[in-house]
Design a protein around this motif. Structure first.
Motif, PDB file in Angstrom:
ATOM      1  N   VAL A  96       0.870  -1.179   0.000  1.00 31.59           N
ATOM      2  CA  VAL A  96       0.000   0.000   0.000  1.00 31.59           C
ATOM      3  C   VAL A  96       0.906   1.227   0.000  1.00 31.59           C
ATOM      4  O   VAL A  96       2.046   1.176   0.459  1.00 31.59           O
ATOM      5  N   TYR A 153     -11.680   4.746  -2.646  1.00 38.21           N
ATOM      6  CA  TYR A 153     -11.434   3.607  -1.767  1.00 38.21           C
ATOM      7  C   TYR A 153     -12.395   3.726  -0.588  1.00 38.21           C
ATOM      8  O   TYR A 153     -12.458   4.776   0.059  1.00 38.21           O
ATOM      9  N   VAL A 155     -12.942   2.806   2.910  1.00 38.89           N
ATOM     10  CA  VAL A 155     -12.092   2.338   4.000  1.00 38.89           C
ATOM     11  C   VAL A 155     -12.874   2.356   5.309  1.00 38.89           C
ATOM     12  O   VAL A 155     -13.314   3.423   5.751  1.00 38.89           O
ATOM     13  N   LEU A 168      -4.655   3.925   6.573  1.00 36.76           N
ATOM     14  CA  LEU A 168      -3.792   2.899   5.996  1.00 36.76           C
ATOM     15  C   LEU A 168      -3.900   1.580   6.752  1.00 36.76           C
ATOM     16  O   LEU A 168      -3.916   0.507   6.135  1.00 36.76           O
ATOM     17  N   MET A 171      -6.978  -0.172   5.697  1.00 37.99           N
ATOM     18  CA  MET A 171      -6.865  -0.723   4.350  1.00 37.99           C
ATOM     19  C   MET A 171      -6.166  -2.084   4.383  1.00 37.99           C
ATOM     20  O   MET A 171      -6.585  -3.034   3.714  1.00 37.99           O
ATOM     21  N   GLU A 175      -7.774  -6.255   3.567  1.00 39.84           N
ATOM     22  CA  GLU A 175      -7.203  -7.371   2.803  1.00 39.84           C
ATOM     23  C   GLU A 175      -7.012  -8.601   3.680  1.00 39.84           C
ATOM     24  O   GLU A 175      -7.254  -9.734   3.244  1.00 39.84           O
ATOM     25  N   LEU A 187     -12.345  -2.811  -0.597  1.00 38.50           N
ATOM     26  CA  LEU A 187     -12.074  -1.381  -0.610  1.00 38.50           C
ATOM     27  C   LEU A 187     -12.735  -0.691  -1.798  1.00 38.50           C
ATOM     28  O   LEU A 187     -12.796   0.544  -1.839  1.00 38.50           O
TER      29      LEU A 187
END
Length: 206
Positions: A96, A153, A155, A168, A171, A175, A187
């Motif tokens: 990322v 995105y 999030v 972050l 995010m 996954e 996302l």
């Protein structure tokens, strides 16, 4: 649960970011409890940047690091006194890119419960755990819509015991949930519930 996670992550083919950017790595430590938890840190209030933000242990790659896994393990030892030999690697997630232009590689590791972890007071003021079930039940408070280079995105943002997990770290968490636990989360698909639109950002190749 954790054995299935191991198998799924070993079969996962994470994406690599091809941009030439400064490198960093983080560790997503799963604590092997009867009800597994995910370990987070909170950056110290006195820091000039990202003070008070929740993150996974990790940081920038240094010249002595053999690879990015080495970076994640070294930073985890420096930040929370986690011995590298107590980390059982489960797999890697996709790169990322942070808003500050860092290419961050996340690693997932299993650690024993009740290790004598201690936050480095120069960087952190808290270490805490959140049951994985909190995320598997998708107990988000809202969804941040972050537009990067024209793409939205979605999030999730989670609040637990006064801590906010977003950006972050969230995010990476998406996954982990999708690939590691086969959870229907993405996302790139608009979820139900409240949306909070964040300012658009751009990531470019320097």
């Amino acid at each position: 649960m954790l054995e299935n996670l191991r198998k799924r992550l070993q079969a996962h083919r994470p994406r690599r970011v091809g941009l030439r950017l400064p490198e960093a790595a983080v560790l997503l430590p799963i604590v092997d409890r009867p009800e597994p938890t995910l370990l987070f840190t909170r950056r110290a209030a006195h820091l000039n940047t990202h003070s008070g933000q929740v993150a996974f242990p990790g940081g920038k790659r240094e010249t002595q690091d053999a690879d990015l896994l080495g970076t994640a393990l070294r930073e985890s030892q420096e930040e929370i006194a986690l011995p590298p030999e107590r980390v059982e690697l489960l797999g890697r997630l996709s790169d990322v890119v942070s808003l500050h232009g860092l290419r961050v590689t996340p690693w997932v590791g299993l650690i024993p419960p009740d290790l004598p972890l201690v936050p480095d007071p120069s960087e952190l003021d808290a270490i805490f755990e959140v049951p994985l079930s909190h995320f598997l039940e998708d107990q988000r408070t809202h969804t941040d819509v972050i537009r990067v280079d024209g793409r939205d995105y979605y999030v999730p943002s989670y609040r637990t015991d006064g801590h906010v997990i977003w950006g972050l770290s969230a995010m990476m968490l998406v996954e982990l949930l999708a690939e590691g636990f086969a959870m229907p989360i993405s996302l790139f698909e608009r979820p139900p519930g409240e949306l909070l639109y964040r300012p658009e950002s751009r990531v470019s190749n320097p």
